[in-house]
Design a protein around this motif. Sequence first.
Motif, PDB file in Angstrom:
ATOM      1  N   GLY A  14       1.547 -16.353  -2.196  1.00 33.95           N
ATOM      2  CA  GLY A  14       2.383 -16.850  -1.196  1.00 33.95           C
ATOM      3  C   GLY A  14       3.562 -15.870  -0.615  1.00 33.95           C
ATOM      4  N   SER A  15       3.600 -14.664  -1.438  1.00 37.50           N
ATOM      5  CA  SER A  15       4.603 -13.812  -1.154  1.00 37.50           C
ATOM      6  C   SER A  15       4.220 -13.010   0.172  1.00 37.50           C
ATOM      7  CB  SER A  15       4.918 -12.808  -2.224  1.00 37.50           C
ATOM      8  OG  SER A  15       5.060 -13.412  -3.417  1.00 37.50           O
ATOM      9  N   TYR A  16       5.169 -12.206   0.675  1.00 36.72           N
ATOM     10  CA  TYR A  16       4.868 -11.563   2.017  1.00 36.72           C
ATOM     11  C   TYR A  16       4.584 -10.018   1.458  1.00 36.72           C
ATOM     12  CZ  TYR A  16       7.557 -14.738   4.826  1.00 36.72           C
ATOM     13  OH  TYR A  16       7.684 -15.856   5.406  1.00 36.72           O
ATOM     14  N   PRO A  17       3.783  -9.444   2.346  1.00 36.22           N
ATOM     15  CA  PRO A  17       3.229  -7.860   1.926  1.00 36.22           C
ATOM     16  C   PRO A  17       4.481  -6.913   1.790  1.00 36.22           C
ATOM     17  CG  PRO A  17       2.701  -8.620   4.259  1.00 36.22           C
ATOM     18  CD  PRO A  17       3.221  -9.758   3.729  1.00 36.22           C
ATOM     19  N   SER A  18       4.185  -6.136   0.909  1.00 37.88           N
ATOM     20  CA  SER A  18       5.194  -4.678   1.156  1.00 37.88           C
ATOM     21  C   SER A  18       4.712  -3.696   2.212  1.00 37.88           C
ATOM     22  CB  SER A  18       5.426  -4.200  -0.276  1.00 37.88           C
ATOM     23  OG  SER A  18       4.056  -3.819  -0.961  1.00 37.88           O
ATOM     24  N   SER A  19       3.549  -3.821   2.057  1.00 39.04           N
ATOM     25  CA  SER A  19       3.006  -2.831   3.214  1.00 39.04           C
ATOM     26  C   SER A  19       1.416  -3.164   3.292  1.00 39.04           C
ATOM     27  CB  SER A  19       3.111  -1.316   2.765  1.00 39.04           C
ATOM     28  OG  SER A  19       2.403  -1.234   1.206  1.00 39.04           O
ATOM     29  N   GLY A  20       0.645  -2.414   4.234  1.00 33.90           N
ATOM     30  CA  GLY A  20      -0.862  -2.677   4.472  1.00 33.90           C
ATOM     31  C   GLY A  20      -1.292  -1.295   4.029  1.00 33.90           C
ATOM     32  N   ILE A  21      -2.630  -1.539   3.668  1.00 30.34           N
ATOM     33  CA  ILE A  21      -3.620  -0.222   3.366  1.00 30.34           C
ATOM     34  C   ILE A  21      -4.784  -0.267   4.081  1.00 30.34           C
ATOM     35  CG2 ILE A  21      -5.138   0.439   1.415  1.00 30.34           C
ATOM     36  CD1 ILE A  21      -2.764  -0.080  -0.600  1.00 30.34           C
ATOM     37  N   VAL A  22      -5.050   0.779   4.682  1.00 31.63           N
ATOM     38  CA  VAL A  22      -6.321   1.006   5.393  1.00 31.63           C
ATOM     39  C   VAL A  22      -7.119   2.009   4.865  1.00 31.63           C
ATOM     40  CG1 VAL A  22      -7.220   1.777   7.760  1.00 31.63           C
ATOM     41  CG2 VAL A  22      -4.796   0.791   7.714  1.00 31.63           C
ATOM     42  N   GLY A  23      -8.470   1.612   4.502  1.00 30.08           N
ATOM     43  CA  GLY A  23      -9.272   2.254   3.858  1.00 30.08           C
ATOM     44  C   GLY A  23      -9.269   2.214   2.339  1.00 30.08           C
ATOM     45  N   SER A  24      -9.227   1.012   1.823  1.00 33.87           N
ATOM     46  CA  SER A  24      -9.228   0.709   0.300  1.00 33.87           C
ATOM     47  C   SER A  24     -10.361   1.379  -0.264  1.00 33.87           C
ATOM     48  CB  SER A  24      -8.900  -0.645   0.056  1.00 33.87           C
ATOM     49  OG  SER A  24      -9.117  -0.817  -1.404  1.00 33.87           O
ATOM     50  N   ASP A  25     -10.394   1.736  -1.611  1.00 34.02           N
ATOM     51  CA  ASP A  25     -11.764   2.055  -2.363  1.00 34.02           C
ATOM     52  C   ASP A  25     -12.716   1.185  -2.543  1.00 34.02           C
ATOM     53  OD1 ASP A  25     -11.130   4.623  -2.802  1.00 34.02           O
ATOM     54  OD2 ASP A  25     -10.180   4.374  -4.519  1.00 34.02           O
ATOM     55  N   ALA A  26     -12.024  -0.013  -2.636  1.00 33.77           N
ATOM     56  CA  ALA A  26     -13.024  -1.122  -2.995  1.00 33.77           C
ATOM     57  C   ALA A  26     -13.490  -2.119  -1.842  1.00 33.77           C
ATOM     58  CB  ALA A  26     -11.985  -2.397  -3.950  1.00 33.77           C
ATOM     59  N   SER A  27     -13.360  -1.534  -0.556  1.00 30.76           N
ATOM     60  CA  SER A  27     -13.899  -2.042   0.813  1.00 30.76           C
ATOM     61  C   SER A  27     -14.558  -1.071   1.576  1.00 30.76           C
ATOM     62  CB  SER A  27     -12.774  -2.764   1.453  1.00 30.76           C
ATOM     63  OG  SER A  27     -12.151  -1.699   1.979  1.00 30.76           O
ATOM     64  N   GLU A  28     -15.074  -1.805   2.509  1.00 27.05           N
ATOM     65  CA  GLU A  28     -15.805  -0.772   3.811  1.00 27.05           C
ATOM     66  C   GLU A  28     -14.541   0.335   4.335  1.00 27.05           C
ATOM     67  OE1 GLU A  28     -18.866  -1.322   5.038  1.00 27.05           O
ATOM     68  OE2 GLU A  28     -19.193  -2.449   3.242  1.00 27.05           O
ATOM     69  N   PRO A  29     -15.118   1.188   4.687  1.00 26.72           N
ATOM     70  CA  PRO A  29     -14.037   2.179   5.236  1.00 26.72           C
ATOM     71  C   PRO A  29     -13.200   1.599   6.492  1.00 26.72           C
ATOM     72  CG  PRO A  29     -15.988   3.104   5.301  1.00 26.72           C
ATOM     73  CD  PRO A  29     -16.252   1.713   4.606  1.00 26.72           C
ATOM     74  N   GLY A  30     -12.074   1.892   6.850  1.00 25.94           N
ATOM     75  CA  GLY A  30     -11.458   1.748   8.073  1.00 25.94           C
ATOM     76  C   GLY A  30     -10.844   0.288   8.147  1.00 25.94           C
ATOM     77  N   LEU A  31     -10.997  -0.665   7.070  1.00 32.99           N
ATOM     78  CA  LEU A  31     -10.413  -1.896   7.152  1.00 32.99           C
ATOM     79  C   LEU A  31      -9.198  -1.812   6.563  1.00 32.99           C
ATOM     80  CD1 LEU A  31     -13.357  -4.215   5.583  1.00 32.99           C
ATOM     81  CD2 LEU A  31     -12.995  -3.579   8.045  1.00 32.99           C
ATOM     82  N   ARG A  32      -8.326  -3.104   7.208  1.00 33.62           N
ATOM     83  CA  ARG A  32      -7.013  -3.020   6.570  1.00 33.62           C
ATOM     84  C   ARG A  32      -6.801  -4.447   5.628  1.00 33.62           C
ATOM     85  NH1 ARG A  32      -1.654  -4.549  10.206  1.00 33.62           N
ATOM     86  NH2 ARG A  32      -2.976  -6.375  10.766  1.00 33.62           N
ATOM     87  N   TYR A  33      -6.156  -3.933   4.671  1.00 32.52           N
ATOM     88  CA  TYR A  33      -5.612  -4.811   3.642  1.00 32.52           C
ATOM     89  C   TYR A  33      -4.368  -5.222   3.475  1.00 32.52           C
ATOM     90  CZ  TYR A  33     -10.506  -5.568   2.142  1.00 32.52           C
ATOM     91  OH  TYR A  33     -11.721  -5.710   2.186  1.00 32.52           O
ATOM     92  N   LEU A  34      -3.611  -5.998   3.284  1.00 26.27           N
ATOM     93  CA  LEU A  34      -2.105  -6.382   3.288  1.00 26.27           C
ATOM     94  C   LEU A  34      -1.924  -6.348   1.763  1.00 26.27           C
ATOM     95  CD1 LEU A  34      -1.233  -9.040   5.866  1.00 26.27           C
ATOM     96  CD2 LEU A  34      -1.272  -6.593   5.983  1.00 26.27           C
ATOM     97  N   CYS A  35      -0.908  -5.763   1.092  1.00 23.14           N
ATOM     98  CA  CYS A  35      -0.616  -5.720  -0.132  1.00 23.14           C
ATOM     99  C   CYS A  35       0.653  -6.280  -0.647  1.00 23.14           C
ATOM    100  CB  CYS A  35      -0.728  -4.045  -0.512  1.00 23.14           C
ATOM    101  SG  CYS A  35      -0.500  -3.964  -2.249  1.00 23.14           S
ATOM    102  N   CYS A  36       0.371  -7.296  -1.599  1.00 24.51           N
ATOM    103  CA  CYS A  36       1.374  -8.276  -1.955  1.00 24.51           C
ATOM    104  C   CYS A  36       2.563  -7.616  -2.666  1.00 24.51           C
ATOM    105  CB  CYS A  36       0.986  -9.146  -2.975  1.00 24.51           C
ATOM    106  SG  CYS A  36       1.930 -10.496  -3.470  1.00 24.51           S
ATOM    107  N   SER A  37       3.759  -7.958  -2.287  1.00 24.99           N
ATOM    108  CA  SER A  37       4.883  -7.467  -2.817  1.00 24.99           C
ATOM    109  C   SER A  37       5.228  -7.627  -4.348  1.00 24.99           C
ATOM    110  CB  SER A  37       6.051  -7.474  -1.824  1.00 24.99           C
ATOM    111  OG  SER A  37       6.036  -9.211  -1.803  1.00 24.99           O
ATOM    112  N   LEU A  38       4.560  -8.963  -4.706  1.00 26.45           N
ATOM    113  CA  LEU A  38       4.884  -9.440  -6.236  1.00 26.45           C
ATOM    114  C   LEU A  38       3.582  -9.005  -6.897  1.00 26.45           C
ATOM    115  CD1 LEU A  38       6.458 -11.174  -8.144  1.00 26.45           C
ATOM    116  CD2 LEU A  38       5.378 -13.059  -7.240  1.00 26.45           C
TER     117      LEU A  38
END
Length: 309
Positions: A193-217
Amino acid sequence: MSIAATRILEPGQIEAPAGLIRFLILAGRDLFARRADRFRFLAKGHSLGNYLAFLALLAEAQQVALDQFPALSLPGPNEQALCREHGMPLLAARSWSRDPAWRVALSMILQRMEAAALPSAACETIAELRQASATELEEKADRILAGDLADISPRELPFIASALQVYWVRMTSSLGEGAFGRLEQGGICPVCGSYPSSGIVGSDASEPGLRYLCCSLCASQWHMVRIKCSSCESTRGINHFILEGSSGAVKAESCDDCNAYLKLIYLEKDRQMDAMADDLATLALDMLMDSEGKERGGPNLFYHPGGLP
Ligand SMILES: [Zn+2]
Ligand SMILES: [Zn+2]
Protein backbone atom coordinates in the motif's frame (compact mmCIF):
# COMPACT_ATOMS: atom_id res chain seq x y z
CA MET A 1 25.10 19.28 -14.96
CA SER A 2 22.61 21.74 -16.40
CA ILE A 3 19.18 21.83 -14.84
CA ALA A 4 17.33 23.63 -17.59
CA ALA A 5 14.03 22.02 -18.54
CA THR A 6 13.55 20.14 -21.75
CA ARG A 7 9.96 19.23 -22.40
CA ILE A 8 9.72 16.21 -24.66
CA LEU A 9 7.00 14.17 -26.22
CA GLU A 10 6.53 10.56 -25.22
CA PRO A 11 5.16 8.27 -27.93
CA GLY A 12 2.02 6.31 -27.04
CA GLN A 13 2.52 2.64 -26.38
CA ILE A 14 0.28 -0.13 -27.63
CA GLU A 15 0.16 -2.73 -24.90
CA ALA A 16 -1.14 -6.27 -24.71
CA PRO A 17 -4.53 -6.73 -22.97
CA ALA A 18 -4.12 -6.34 -19.20
CA GLY A 19 -4.86 -10.01 -18.48
CA LEU A 20 -1.81 -11.13 -20.50
CA ILE A 21 0.62 -8.82 -18.76
CA ARG A 22 2.52 -9.95 -15.69
CA PHE A 23 0.97 -7.72 -13.07
CA LEU A 24 3.41 -8.07 -10.18
CA ILE A 25 7.18 -8.63 -10.04
CA LEU A 26 8.63 -9.12 -6.57
CA ALA A 27 12.15 -8.06 -5.64
CA GLY A 28 14.85 -10.71 -6.05
CA ARG A 29 16.87 -12.00 -3.10
CA ASP A 30 19.95 -10.20 -4.51
CA LEU A 31 18.19 -6.81 -4.74
CA PHE A 32 20.43 -4.99 -2.28
CA ALA A 33 23.71 -6.40 -3.61
CA ARG A 34 22.77 -5.18 -7.10
CA ARG A 35 21.68 -1.84 -5.67
CA ALA A 36 24.98 -1.49 -3.81
CA ASP A 37 26.88 -2.07 -7.08
CA ARG A 38 24.78 0.58 -8.76
CA PHE A 39 25.30 3.15 -5.98
CA ARG A 40 29.04 2.49 -6.15
CA PHE A 41 29.06 2.97 -9.92
CA LEU A 42 27.00 6.17 -9.74
CA ALA A 43 29.18 7.61 -6.97
CA LYS A 44 32.22 7.84 -9.27
CA GLY A 45 32.76 11.42 -10.34
CA HIS A 46 29.30 12.47 -9.08
CA SER A 47 28.85 15.78 -7.24
CA LEU A 48 27.09 13.78 -4.48
CA GLY A 49 29.71 11.02 -4.64
CA ASN A 50 30.23 10.72 -0.86
CA TYR A 51 26.51 10.47 -0.23
CA LEU A 52 26.05 7.80 -2.93
CA ALA A 53 29.11 5.87 -1.66
CA PHE A 54 27.58 5.89 1.85
CA LEU A 55 24.35 4.49 0.41
CA ALA A 56 26.36 1.77 -1.37
CA LEU A 57 27.64 0.66 2.03
CA LEU A 58 24.14 0.83 3.46
CA ALA A 59 22.74 -1.31 0.62
CA GLU A 60 25.53 -3.84 1.20
CA ALA A 61 24.57 -3.98 4.87
CA GLN A 62 20.94 -4.49 3.81
CA GLN A 63 21.97 -7.51 1.73
CA VAL A 64 23.79 -9.04 4.71
CA ALA A 65 20.73 -8.46 6.91
CA LEU A 66 18.45 -10.01 4.28
CA ASP A 67 20.71 -13.05 3.89
CA GLN A 68 20.84 -13.59 7.67
CA PHE A 69 17.29 -12.55 8.52
CA PRO A 70 15.87 -14.55 11.46
CA ALA A 71 12.65 -16.59 11.34
CA LEU A 72 9.56 -14.39 11.15
CA SER A 73 5.77 -14.58 11.26
CA LEU A 74 3.81 -14.30 8.00
CA PRO A 75 0.10 -14.01 7.14
CA GLY A 76 -1.58 -17.38 6.68
CA PRO A 77 -3.62 -18.62 3.69
CA ASN A 78 -6.96 -17.33 5.08
CA GLU A 79 -5.65 -13.84 5.58
CA GLN A 80 -4.09 -13.92 2.11
CA ALA A 81 -7.36 -15.02 0.51
CA LEU A 82 -9.34 -12.37 2.41
CA CYS A 83 -7.06 -9.55 1.24
CA ARG A 84 -7.11 -10.79 -2.37
CA GLU A 85 -10.90 -11.00 -2.28
CA HIS A 86 -11.35 -7.48 -0.90
CA GLY A 87 -8.55 -5.83 -2.89
CA MET A 88 -6.52 -4.92 0.21
CA PRO A 89 -2.73 -4.92 0.51
CA LEU A 90 -1.73 -8.01 2.50
CA LEU A 91 1.35 -6.43 4.11
CA ALA A 92 -0.06 -2.90 4.54
CA ALA A 93 2.78 -0.62 5.70
CA ARG A 94 0.53 1.36 8.06
CA SER A 95 -1.36 -1.45 9.73
CA TRP A 96 0.66 -4.69 9.46
CA SER A 97 1.71 -5.74 12.93
CA ARG A 98 5.48 -5.86 12.62
CA ASP A 99 7.53 -8.81 13.78
CA PRO A 100 10.25 -7.58 16.19
CA ALA A 101 12.66 -9.38 13.83
CA TRP A 102 12.87 -6.15 11.80
CA ARG A 103 14.84 -4.66 14.71
CA VAL A 104 17.28 -7.56 14.50
CA ALA A 105 17.83 -6.53 10.86
CA LEU A 106 18.40 -2.95 12.06
CA SER A 107 21.00 -4.17 14.58
CA MET A 108 22.80 -6.12 11.86
CA ILE A 109 22.84 -3.06 9.59
CA LEU A 110 24.08 -0.76 12.38
CA GLN A 111 26.77 -3.21 13.40
CA ARG A 112 28.09 -3.46 9.86
CA MET A 113 27.95 0.30 9.31
CA GLU A 114 29.74 0.86 12.59
CA ALA A 115 32.70 -1.08 11.23
CA ALA A 116 32.89 1.20 8.15
CA ALA A 117 35.01 4.33 8.37
CA LEU A 118 32.12 6.80 8.39
CA PRO A 119 32.23 10.51 9.32
CA SER A 120 31.77 11.24 13.03
CA ALA A 121 28.19 12.51 12.64
CA ALA A 122 27.11 9.19 11.11
CA CYS A 123 28.95 7.28 13.87
CA GLU A 124 27.08 9.30 16.51
CA THR A 125 23.75 8.50 14.87
CA ILE A 126 24.61 4.80 14.77
CA ALA A 127 25.57 4.87 18.47
CA GLU A 128 22.30 6.65 19.35
CA LEU A 129 20.21 4.17 17.40
CA ARG A 130 22.02 1.23 19.00
CA GLN A 131 21.02 2.59 22.40
CA ALA A 132 17.42 3.49 21.47
CA SER A 133 14.67 1.49 23.17
CA ALA A 134 12.37 -0.84 21.25
CA THR A 135 9.50 1.59 21.86
CA GLU A 136 11.44 4.51 20.41
CA LEU A 137 12.43 2.52 17.33
CA GLU A 138 8.88 1.30 16.80
CA GLU A 139 7.60 4.88 17.01
CA LYS A 140 10.13 6.04 14.43
CA ALA A 141 9.17 3.13 12.17
CA ASP A 142 5.49 4.05 12.53
CA ARG A 143 6.22 7.59 11.37
CA ILE A 144 8.24 6.46 8.36
CA LEU A 145 5.61 3.93 7.33
CA ALA A 146 2.85 6.52 7.70
CA GLY A 147 4.75 8.75 5.26
CA ASP A 148 5.70 11.33 7.89
CA LEU A 149 9.36 11.45 6.85
CA ALA A 150 9.70 15.08 7.91
CA ASP A 151 9.18 13.97 11.55
CA ILE A 152 12.33 11.80 11.52
CA SER A 153 15.85 13.12 11.84
CA PRO A 154 17.52 13.15 8.39
CA ARG A 155 20.48 11.25 9.84
CA GLU A 156 18.33 8.48 11.31
CA LEU A 157 15.96 8.07 8.37
CA PRO A 158 18.17 5.97 6.03
CA PHE A 159 19.17 3.50 8.77
CA ILE A 160 15.66 2.79 10.05
CA ALA A 161 14.13 2.83 6.55
CA SER A 162 16.80 0.41 5.31
CA ALA A 163 15.86 -2.14 7.99
CA LEU A 164 12.16 -1.78 7.21
CA GLN A 165 12.89 -2.36 3.51
CA VAL A 166 14.83 -5.53 4.33
CA TYR A 167 11.97 -6.79 6.49
CA TRP A 168 9.35 -6.17 3.79
CA VAL A 169 11.48 -7.71 1.04
CA ARG A 170 12.06 -10.75 3.26
CA MET A 171 8.29 -11.16 3.76
CA THR A 172 7.44 -10.76 0.07
CA SER A 173 10.08 -13.22 -1.07
CA SER A 174 8.82 -15.82 1.43
CA LEU A 175 5.21 -15.42 0.34
CA GLY A 176 5.66 -15.27 -3.45
CA GLU A 177 3.64 -13.40 -6.06
CA GLY A 178 0.58 -15.66 -5.76
CA ALA A 179 -0.14 -14.34 -2.26
CA PHE A 180 -1.06 -10.89 -3.54
CA GLY A 181 -4.04 -9.59 -5.47
CA ARG A 182 -4.77 -6.45 -7.44
CA LEU A 183 -5.99 -3.23 -5.83
CA GLU A 184 -8.54 -0.86 -7.26
CA GLN A 185 -6.15 2.07 -6.93
CA GLY A 186 -3.42 1.61 -9.53
CA GLY A 187 -0.94 4.05 -8.00
CA ILE A 188 -0.21 2.24 -4.72
CA CYS A 189 1.71 -0.95 -4.10
CA PRO A 190 -0.56 -4.03 -4.17
CA VAL A 191 1.72 -5.68 -1.61
CA CYS A 192 2.11 -3.01 1.07
CA GLY A 193 0.00 0.00 0.00
CA SER A 194 3.01 2.38 -0.21
CA TYR A 195 3.60 4.94 -2.92
CA PRO A 196 6.14 4.22 -5.66
CA SER A 197 9.61 5.76 -5.51
CA SER A 198 9.84 5.70 -9.31
CA GLY A 199 8.68 3.84 -12.39
CA ILE A 200 10.64 1.42 -14.53
CA VAL A 201 10.14 1.00 -18.27
CA GLY A 202 11.37 -2.23 -19.85
CA SER A 203 11.87 -4.49 -16.83
CA ASP A 204 13.84 -7.70 -17.47
CA ALA A 205 11.02 -9.80 -16.13
CA SER A 206 8.32 -8.51 -18.49
CA GLU A 207 7.52 -7.64 -22.10
CA PRO A 208 9.64 -4.81 -23.48
CA GLY A 209 8.26 -1.30 -23.24
CA LEU A 210 5.86 -1.87 -20.34
CA ARG A 211 5.87 0.39 -17.33
CA TYR A 212 6.04 -0.88 -13.77
CA LEU A 213 5.84 1.28 -10.66
CA CYS A 214 8.47 0.42 -8.08
CA CYS A 215 7.49 0.41 -4.41
CA SER A 216 9.44 2.73 -2.12
CA LEU A 217 9.22 0.20 0.73
CA CYS A 218 9.09 -3.41 -0.51
CA ALA A 219 10.61 -2.85 -3.98
CA SER A 220 7.79 -4.80 -5.62
CA GLN A 221 7.00 -3.66 -9.15
CA TRP A 222 3.44 -3.54 -10.41
CA HIS A 223 2.21 -2.88 -13.91
CA MET A 224 0.60 0.41 -14.83
CA VAL A 225 -0.17 1.50 -18.37
CA ARG A 226 1.94 4.33 -19.72
CA ILE A 227 0.59 7.82 -20.46
CA LYS A 228 -1.40 7.80 -17.24
CA CYS A 229 -0.59 9.77 -14.10
CA SER A 230 0.48 7.32 -11.39
CA SER A 231 -0.97 9.59 -8.69
CA CYS A 232 -4.45 10.44 -9.98
CA GLU A 233 -4.69 8.16 -13.06
CA SER A 234 -5.55 11.10 -15.30
CA THR A 235 -4.55 10.69 -18.94
CA ARG A 236 -4.69 14.42 -19.75
CA GLY A 237 -1.91 16.93 -19.36
CA ILE A 238 0.91 14.39 -18.95
CA ASN A 239 4.32 15.89 -19.71
CA HIS A 240 7.83 14.45 -19.69
CA PHE A 241 10.97 16.32 -18.63
CA ILE A 242 14.63 15.43 -18.86
CA LEU A 243 17.72 17.30 -17.73
CA GLU A 244 19.28 19.17 -20.61
CA GLY A 245 22.13 17.15 -22.07
CA SER A 246 21.06 13.90 -20.36
CA SER A 247 20.66 10.63 -22.27
CA GLY A 248 16.95 10.52 -21.37
CA ALA A 249 17.49 7.35 -19.31
CA VAL A 250 15.64 9.08 -16.44
CA LYS A 251 12.63 11.26 -17.21
CA ALA A 252 10.15 12.97 -14.92
CA GLU A 253 6.53 12.39 -15.86
CA SER A 254 4.31 15.16 -14.55
CA CYS A 255 0.56 15.63 -14.42
CA ASP A 256 -1.25 18.93 -14.86
CA ASP A 257 -4.35 17.62 -13.08
CA CYS A 258 -2.82 16.75 -9.68
CA ASN A 259 0.56 18.51 -10.08
CA ALA A 260 2.51 15.38 -9.12
CA TYR A 261 5.47 13.87 -10.92
CA LEU A 262 7.21 10.51 -10.90
CA LYS A 263 10.58 9.66 -12.37
CA LEU A 264 10.66 6.99 -15.04
CA ILE A 265 13.79 4.90 -15.47
CA TYR A 266 14.33 3.49 -18.97
CA LEU A 267 16.18 0.22 -18.62
CA GLU A 268 16.66 -0.04 -22.38
CA LYS A 269 19.20 2.77 -21.99
CA ASP A 270 21.11 0.88 -19.28
CA ARG A 271 20.11 -2.51 -17.83
CA GLN A 272 22.02 -1.84 -14.59
CA MET A 273 19.84 1.10 -13.52
CA ASP A 274 18.07 0.78 -10.18
CA ALA A 275 14.77 2.33 -9.06
CA MET A 276 16.23 3.78 -5.88
CA ALA A 277 19.86 4.47 -6.76
CA ASP A 278 19.22 6.19 -10.07
CA ASP A 279 16.47 8.23 -8.46
CA LEU A 280 18.93 9.56 -5.88
CA ALA A 281 21.64 10.15 -8.47
CA THR A 282 19.26 12.48 -10.35
CA LEU A 283 18.22 14.83 -7.54
CA ALA A 284 18.96 17.68 -9.99
CA LEU A 285 15.84 16.57 -11.87
CA ASP A 286 13.84 16.89 -8.63
CA MET A 287 15.15 20.43 -8.22
CA LEU A 288 14.04 21.17 -11.76
CA MET A 289 10.55 19.77 -11.12
CA ASP A 290 10.35 21.72 -7.86
CA SER A 291 11.11 24.90 -9.80
CA GLU A 292 8.25 23.94 -12.16
CA GLY A 293 5.97 23.82 -9.09
CA LYS A 294 5.53 20.02 -9.20
CA GLU A 295 5.61 17.65 -6.24
CA ARG A 296 6.94 14.11 -6.05
CA GLY A 297 4.21 11.48 -6.33
CA GLY A 298 6.04 9.13 -3.94
CA PRO A 299 9.00 9.20 -1.54
CA ASN A 300 12.49 7.79 -1.69
CA LEU A 301 13.03 6.49 1.85
CA PHE A 302 16.72 7.41 1.77
CA TYR A 303 15.94 11.02 1.01
CA HIS A 304 14.64 13.32 3.72
CA PRO A 305 12.08 15.93 2.56
CA GLY A 306 14.23 18.58 4.29
CA GLY A 307 17.20 17.78 2.04
CA LEU A 308 20.47 15.95 2.60
CA PRO A 309 21.86 15.78 6.15
ZN1 LIG B 1 5.26 -2.31 -1.48
ZN1 LIG C 1 -2.20 13.28 -11.69
